[in-house]
Design an enzyme around this catalytic site. Sequence first.
Site, PDB file in Angstrom:
ATOM      1  N   GLU A 221       0.747  -1.317  -0.130  1.00  0.00           N
ATOM      2  CA  GLU A 221      -0.089   0.058  -0.086  1.00  0.00           C
ATOM      3  C   GLU A 221       1.043   1.057   0.075  1.00  0.00           C
ATOM      4  O   GLU A 221       1.931   1.361   0.883  1.00  0.00           O
ATOM      5  CB  GLU A 221      -0.976   0.030   1.270  1.00  0.00           C
ATOM      6  CG  GLU A 221      -1.631   1.288   1.507  1.00  0.00           C
ATOM      7  CD  GLU A 221      -2.508   1.226   2.604  1.00  0.00           C
ATOM      8  OE1 GLU A 221      -3.316   2.009   2.891  1.00  0.00           O
ATOM      9  OE2 GLU A 221      -2.041   0.719   3.528  1.00  0.00           O
TER      10      GLU A 221
ATOM     11  N   LYS B 167      -9.803   1.748  -2.009  1.00  0.00           N
ATOM     12  CA  LYS B 167      -9.843   1.322  -0.690  1.00  0.00           C
ATOM     13  C   LYS B 167     -11.186   1.734  -0.084  1.00  0.00           C
ATOM     14  O   LYS B 167     -11.531   2.979  -0.232  1.00  0.00           O
ATOM     15  CB  LYS B 167      -8.590   1.876   0.321  1.00  0.00           C
ATOM     16  CG  LYS B 167      -8.581   1.748   1.741  1.00  0.00           C
ATOM     17  CD  LYS B 167      -7.279   2.047   2.219  1.00  0.00           C
ATOM     18  CE  LYS B 167      -7.180   1.665   3.841  1.00  0.00           C
ATOM     19  NZ  LYS B 167      -5.934   2.109   4.369  1.00  0.00           N
TER      20      LYS B 167
ATOM     21  N   CYS C 103      -5.126  -2.979   3.038  1.00  0.00           N
ATOM     22  CA  CYS C 103      -4.624  -2.854   4.397  1.00  0.00           C
ATOM     23  C   CYS C 103      -6.146  -2.842   5.484  1.00  0.00           C
ATOM     24  O   CYS C 103      -6.680  -4.130   5.711  1.00  0.00           O
ATOM     25  CB  CYS C 103      -4.025  -1.445   4.652  1.00  0.00           C
ATOM     26  SG  CYS C 103      -3.098  -1.365   6.166  1.00  0.00           S
TER      27      CYS C 103
END
Length: 530
Positions: free
Chosen positions: A278, A354, A388
């Site tokens: 990331e 995300k 993440c």
Amino acid sequence: MAEGKKRSQAANRNPAVRTRNWRPEDIPALVELQKRVYSSAYEEGMYGARVFELELAAFPEGQFLAELDGKIVGYTATLIVNLERDTYYTFVEITGNGTFTTHNPAGDTLYGADMAVDPEYRGMGVAPKLYAERKRLLRRFNLRRMIAGGRLPGYRSHAGKLTPEQYVERVVAGELQDPTLTPQLRVGYHVKEIYMDYSKDLESLNYATLIEYINPAYKPERHRISSAPVTNPVRKIRICAAQYFMRPIQSLDEFVRQVDFYVDTANEYHCHFLVFPELFTAQLFLILAPETDDREAMRRLAGFTESYIEIFKQRAKETGIFIIGGSHPIIAPDGIRNVAHLFTPDGAVFTQDKLHITPSERKYYNMIPGEGLRVFDTGMARIGIQICYDVEFPELARMQTFAGMETLFVPFSTEHRKAYLRVRFSAQARSIENWLYTVLAGNVGNLPQVKSFLINYGQSAILTPSDHPFPNEAVLSEAEPNTETVVISEVDLSDLQRQREYGSVRPLRDRRIDMYEIHSKIDIERIKVY
């Protein structure tokens, strides 16, 4: 697809219904009929004219339709196979993804790939006449038996109260009626097994029966042709997860040289997939003016998007590797989105936003949540990407699993061990809950000049479910923490399929949908990228 659609229990043979083999000119009408019968499952390409053409070319004698007053009101599709053993095969495996490339004239088993009856003509004796044609094929080709994967559309209303096995037992005993299984039992089939994920079938909750009909006229002494049986395919992919070292750089060229180290390593070891961490492109902060604050630095980093995409497109095309290029900031009208990019060997680029933003991302960078959830069918594996923090929300992985995901890639960036372990333990749980491989790729090293990336803690890893075919610790491979390296391992996707069906525990099968159920408020996009 699993065969069969329901017909009335009072169905009688209708002498006006005529059966015959398909002809090429019938295919447009067959496509339209299948759309009506399988309206919830229809996908152009999987059920289009080309599939019917391939089935007809492979085994023209085995494809029948039913006509009433000149209108096609039903059809059946079959092929001959020689199975290695009575074990688990998906519809895709046994039919060559519907193309009938697995048809083997020397086999001893007629496989019923599909049976469809126009909803307006059910209860008029169409299905019995099509089943009769199948039985004639058994006699004509002296085949030992007929098998099929049968749908269970009636199970949904009993799920949670009865297991699939209990439901089938009651249907077989005549205590319950199933729109598909009950007619199949009437024509002489018996149930051998119950499968999960034989095919995608929402009405049947993805359950199916393996049903068998033994040919009483089979003469084994006349069946002297030997041939190689269909075997379960071994589907392996080799994965490389970068553990990216955040070191000071002074130019974009230095960044590219470091990227090339990881790409060249993955290529040298013949990997199919390579994943970066990331926001590893934050290393480029160092070539910006040192007085730039965090929010402005992230906006300027987004200005490198065109170069970033061109760098990775070129390397994916040169190496033939599917590259998950970590994530990179993209400017949106109301803020900045953190976006993962999938680069394919043919030069295409796909993205996954995300979806969950941490407080520090909002504070330092004005990050905003993205939109959409995708599963990418690469031809070698069906993959998903979660960046993440997203992996800490189990609903996402479950919805992607229902959409076919087999391997989940998780680019992450964490600054200390506790933060890393949140991601690591969540990723491990997603593997166990959904029978997935989960791949972690993280940043390590320090960027002293960048306040929000002062330190990084990372340990890239490839995680597995926890059962007998997998490593004792459910970790296929992991790096030494905080070193510049890669993790490379092969994963066997066929193990996932077998263990979902036969594992010591079966969390996908044993869900209590009478008590809880996940309902997606958006459509999970399934994208073919080959």
